[in-house]
Scaffold this motif. Structure first.
Motif, PDB file in Angstrom:
ATOM      1  N   MET A  16     -11.481   4.371   5.140  1.00 50.68           N
ATOM      2  CA  MET A  16     -11.047   3.465   6.456  1.00 50.68           C
ATOM      3  C   MET A  16      -9.849   2.613   6.396  1.00 50.68           C
ATOM      4  O   MET A  16      -9.699   1.984   5.331  1.00 50.68           O
ATOM      5  N   ASN A  17      -9.434   2.128   7.381  1.00 46.68           N
ATOM      6  CA  ASN A  17      -8.544   1.250   7.714  1.00 46.68           C
ATOM      7  C   ASN A  17      -7.134   1.093   6.820  1.00 46.68           C
ATOM      8  O   ASN A  17      -6.813   0.293   6.063  1.00 46.68           O
ATOM      9  N   GLN A  18      -6.596   2.392   6.555  1.00 50.33           N
ATOM     10  CA  GLN A  18      -5.485   2.842   5.587  1.00 50.33           C
ATOM     11  C   GLN A  18      -4.232   2.127   6.476  1.00 50.33           C
ATOM     12  O   GLN A  18      -3.866   2.311   7.597  1.00 50.33           O
ATOM     13  N   THR A  19      -3.448   1.489   5.761  1.00 55.12           N
ATOM     14  CA  THR A  19      -2.199   1.049   6.252  1.00 55.12           C
ATOM     15  C   THR A  19      -0.921   1.454   5.397  1.00 55.12           C
ATOM     16  O   THR A  19      -1.267   1.374   4.168  1.00 55.12           O
ATOM     17  N   GLN A  20       0.070   1.635   5.684  1.00 51.79           N
ATOM     18  CA  GLN A  20       1.594   1.703   4.699  1.00 51.79           C
ATOM     19  C   GLN A  20       1.641   0.497   4.000  1.00 51.79           C
ATOM     20  O   GLN A  20       2.103  -0.344   4.574  1.00 51.79           O
ATOM     21  N   GLY A  21       1.815   0.748   2.610  1.00 52.52           N
ATOM     22  CA  GLY A  21       2.012  -0.514   1.971  1.00 52.52           C
ATOM     23  C   GLY A  21       2.073  -0.111   0.369  1.00 52.52           C
ATOM     24  O   GLY A  21       2.517   0.947   0.128  1.00 52.52           O
ATOM     25  N   PHE A  22       1.770  -1.212  -0.405  1.00 51.96           N
ATOM     26  CA  PHE A  22       1.701  -1.090  -2.077  1.00 51.96           C
ATOM     27  C   PHE A  22       0.458  -1.225  -2.503  1.00 51.96           C
ATOM     28  O   PHE A  22      -0.024  -2.469  -2.140  1.00 51.96           O
ATOM     29  N   CYS A  23      -0.077  -0.388  -3.356  1.00 52.18           N
ATOM     30  CA  CYS A  23      -1.515  -0.606  -3.893  1.00 52.18           C
ATOM     31  C   CYS A  23      -1.372   0.084  -5.161  1.00 52.18           C
ATOM     32  O   CYS A  23      -0.595   1.035  -5.601  1.00 52.18           O
ATOM     33  N   PRO A  24      -2.463  -0.048  -6.015  1.00 54.44           N
ATOM     34  CA  PRO A  24      -2.413   0.436  -7.465  1.00 54.44           C
ATOM     35  C   PRO A  24      -2.950   1.936  -7.129  1.00 54.44           C
ATOM     36  O   PRO A  24      -3.872   2.207  -6.341  1.00 54.44           O
ATOM     37  N   GLU A  25      -2.592   2.897  -7.975  1.00 54.75           N
ATOM     38  CA  GLU A  25      -2.870   4.171  -7.937  1.00 54.75           C
ATOM     39  C   GLU A  25      -4.247   4.212  -8.660  1.00 54.75           C
ATOM     40  O   GLU A  25      -4.753   3.657  -9.240  1.00 54.75           O
ATOM     41  N   LEU A  26      -5.161   5.582  -8.268  1.00 56.60           N
ATOM     42  CA  LEU A  26      -6.192   5.674  -8.819  1.00 56.60           C
ATOM     43  C   LEU A  26      -6.016   5.895 -10.296  1.00 56.60           C
ATOM     44  O   LEU A  26      -5.011   6.612 -10.994  1.00 56.60           O
ATOM     45  N   PRO A  27      -6.948   5.561 -11.317  1.00 58.37           N
ATOM     46  CA  PRO A  27      -6.778   5.662 -12.496  1.00 58.37           C
ATOM     47  C   PRO A  27      -6.952   7.283 -13.092  1.00 58.37           C
ATOM     48  O   PRO A  27      -7.799   7.839 -12.818  1.00 58.37           O
ATOM     49  N   TYR A  37      -5.599   8.541  13.929  1.00 53.50           N
ATOM     50  CA  TYR A  37      -4.587   7.182  13.798  1.00 53.50           C
ATOM     51  C   TYR A  37      -4.853   6.311  15.025  1.00 53.50           C
ATOM     52  O   TYR A  37      -5.411   6.862  16.316  1.00 53.50           O
ATOM     53  N   TYR A  38      -4.569   5.074  14.771  1.00 55.59           N
ATOM     54  CA  TYR A  38      -4.684   3.940  15.882  1.00 55.59           C
ATOM     55  C   TYR A  38      -3.852   2.674  15.468  1.00 55.59           C
ATOM     56  O   TYR A  38      -3.413   2.326  14.270  1.00 55.59           O
ATOM     57  N   ASN A  39      -3.726   2.003  16.253  1.00 58.68           N
ATOM     58  CA  ASN A  39      -2.986   0.539  16.257  1.00 58.68           C
ATOM     59  C   ASN A  39      -4.002  -0.805  16.260  1.00 58.68           C
ATOM     60  O   ASN A  39      -4.878  -0.548  17.112  1.00 58.68           O
ATOM     61  N   ASP A  40      -4.105  -1.636  15.372  1.00 60.26           N
ATOM     62  CA  ASP A  40      -5.143  -2.716  15.561  1.00 60.26           C
ATOM     63  C   ASP A  40      -4.495  -3.683  16.604  1.00 60.26           C
ATOM     64  O   ASP A  40      -3.406  -3.731  17.180  1.00 60.26           O
ATOM     65  N   GLY A  70      -0.899  -4.588  16.301  1.00 60.61           N
ATOM     66  CA  GLY A  70       0.071  -3.427  16.569  1.00 60.61           C
ATOM     67  C   GLY A  70       0.330  -2.904  15.266  1.00 60.61           C
ATOM     68  O   GLY A  70       1.231  -2.045  15.349  1.00 60.61           O
ATOM     69  N   THR A  71      -0.173  -3.305  14.307  1.00 59.92           N
ATOM     70  CA  THR A  71      -0.163  -2.298  13.096  1.00 59.92           C
ATOM     71  C   THR A  71      -0.538  -1.106  13.060  1.00 59.92           C
ATOM     72  O   THR A  71      -2.021  -1.042  13.392  1.00 59.92           O
ATOM     73  N   GLU A  72       0.188   0.067  12.644  1.00 61.87           N
ATOM     74  CA  GLU A  72      -0.505   1.324  12.649  1.00 61.87           C
ATOM     75  C   GLU A  72      -1.571   1.408  11.757  1.00 61.87           C
ATOM     76  O   GLU A  72      -1.138   0.962  10.567  1.00 61.87           O
ATOM     77  N   ARG A  73      -2.501   2.067  11.896  1.00 63.19           N
ATOM     78  CA  ARG A  73      -3.699   2.449  10.653  1.00 63.19           C
ATOM     79  C   ARG A  73      -4.215   3.657  10.945  1.00 63.19           C
ATOM     80  O   ARG A  73      -3.863   4.134  12.014  1.00 63.19           O
ATOM     81  N   ARG A  74      -5.093   4.136   9.942  1.00 60.75           N
ATOM     82  CA  ARG A  74      -5.565   5.503  10.301  1.00 60.75           C
ATOM     83  C   ARG A  74      -7.041   5.317   9.405  1.00 60.75           C
ATOM     84  O   ARG A  74      -7.078   4.659   8.555  1.00 60.75           O
TER      85      ARG A  74
END
Length: 423
Positions: A109-120, A299-302, A305-309
């Motif tokens: 839930m609540n995914q946004t486009q950004g930077f985050c650690p990859e799954l190990p 998909y939706y906007n919070d 106005g940030t796009e989330r999915r």
């Protein structure tokens, strides 16, 4: 070379014609009649009775529509209290001759486009930035590497990626299945068929089925074999599998509808026959990438106005409806063709008996001599001279040695024996 020329000459300049030989033998006679009786039984029993060789045959043309029904409820820490109806678990809403029922789910839930650690994993675990080449990606990565090594948790570091964050973790599939109650959902299958050659149409909702019966019936091979409504759990059970096991990772089920119609009889005898089988092979010894699943997102906007999915990995069972069959109706052309073929088969009895008589029996040389006769060309045979063109020899008559009767003929006198010269 001479041998080849003789063979070629024999092939070009010799002609063979059958010769009828009557052999009085109990063994050969009984064998001949036995083979003929077998051929007769094959033509009548198999070709005409079983295979209906007197009929013209046509293949079925079919259309299928489906409708699922059922409601269930779940209450989890991630999704809370939730009602699931047809619009939630049938994805997509319509397919051609198939239907997908979602039975298990992994929600991010609540995914946004950004930077985050990859799954190990073995390619993403790192100790420094040098272990993470910038811009690298592979088929199993969740995004594009930024070139930095960042903490994944308190003890582990992984390469950072530009992706929909947080990335999905599908390492643990829920057990039991999230929608295990789908076992009691029902599926209505509506099937219309057409045989173009005979302009014959019918559907699997038979004329004697009423609206009241259709609202209450559930398919049962013994009690309700023509009810077009199926319980999902029974479909899987009839194929020899467990619905709850299959619901965890998904799979593909086949609902087979067979229409075999003899149109020489009344149309009421043309009835559908249902059978079920699992189409995706499940091998316990080689169980790599089992089941059936796919991903989709909402998909939706919070408020900012940030796009989330919300990313959903759906596991489920796809039901493929497979319709097949044929119809037959009497026609004179296939009837005459099969009769002619059957009569031609009687020649097998003659060939078989000839092989045994001429090559297997003790008196085979004697029978072979009587069977084959070699005749030379007429001009090559010496014939006695033709004397038909000569005048006939005169007939000598003598008179009897009795009383003198003028003109009285006497029987021909045999020639006198040669005289023996004495010394």
């Amino acid at each position: 070379m001479a041998g080849c020329c003789s063979v070629l000459g024999a092939f070009l300049f010799e002609y063979d014609t059958p010769r009828i030989v009557l052999i009085r033998s109990r063994k050969v006679g009984l064998m001949n009649r036995a083979v003929q009786l077998f051929i007769l039984a094959y033509v009548i029993g198999w070709v005409f009775v079983w295979e209906k060789g007197y009929q013209e045959v046509d293949s079925v043309v079919s259309s299928v529509t489906t409708k699922a029904k059922g409601v269930t409820v779940t209450n989890t820490s991630q999704l809370g209290f939730r009602i699931w109806d047809v619009a939630d678990y049938v994805i997509p809403a319509q397919e051609e001759s198939s239907l997908f029922i979602m039975t298990n789910i992994i929600v991010t839930m609540n995914q946004t486009q950004g930077f985050c650690p990859e799954l190990p994993d073995k390619t993403s675990v790192c100790k420094s930035d040098s272990d993470c080449p910038a811009g690298s990606t592979n088929t199993h990565s969740s995004g594009v590497a930024t070139g930095r090594c960042v903490p994944y948790n308190g003890t582990l570091k992984t390469c950072e990626v530009a992706a929909w964050c947080p990335v999905e973790d599908d390492s643990n599939v829920p057990k039991p299945a999230f929608l295990k109650a789908a076992e009691n959902f029902t599926l209505l299958v509506k099937n219309n068929i057409w045989y173009p050659k005979f302009n014959f149409t019918k559907r699997n909702i038979l004329p004697n089925i009423t609206t009241t019966y259709l609202k209450s019936c559930i398919y049962n091979a013994a009690t309700d074999p023509f009810c077009p409504i199926f319980r999902l759990g029974k479909i899987v059970e009839n194929s020899g599998h467990s619905f709850q096991d299959m619901a965890v990772e998904g799979g593909i089920m086949g609902i087979q509808i067979k229409w075999d119609c003899n149109l020489d009889r009344a149309a009421s005898f043309c009835l559908p026959r249902y059978s079920f089988r699992r189409l995706d092979t499940r091998d316990l010894d080689h169980n790599v990438s089992p089941g059936y699943n796919f991903r989709f997102a909402k998909y939706y906007n919070d408020l900012t106005g940030t796009e989330r999915r919300t990313l959903i990995k759906a596991y489920g069972i796809r039901f493929d409806i497979i319709v097949f069959g044929k119809a037959g109706k009497f026609d004179i052309i296939p009837t005459m063709i099969n009769i002619g073929s059957g009569l031609a088969l009687f020649g097998v009895a003659t060939v078989l008996c000839d092989v045994i008589v001429l090559y297997c029996m003790k008196k085979r040389y004697y029978y072979r001599e009587k069977k084959y006769k070699y005749v030379e060309e007429y001009e090559q045979v010496d014939h006695p001279p033709n004397l038909s063109h000569l005048p006939p020899a005169p007939v000598v008559t003598t008179l009897s040695a009795g009383p003198d009767t003028p003109g009285s003929p006497t029987p021909p006198v045999s020639p006198a024996p040669a005289l023996e010269h004495l010394p």
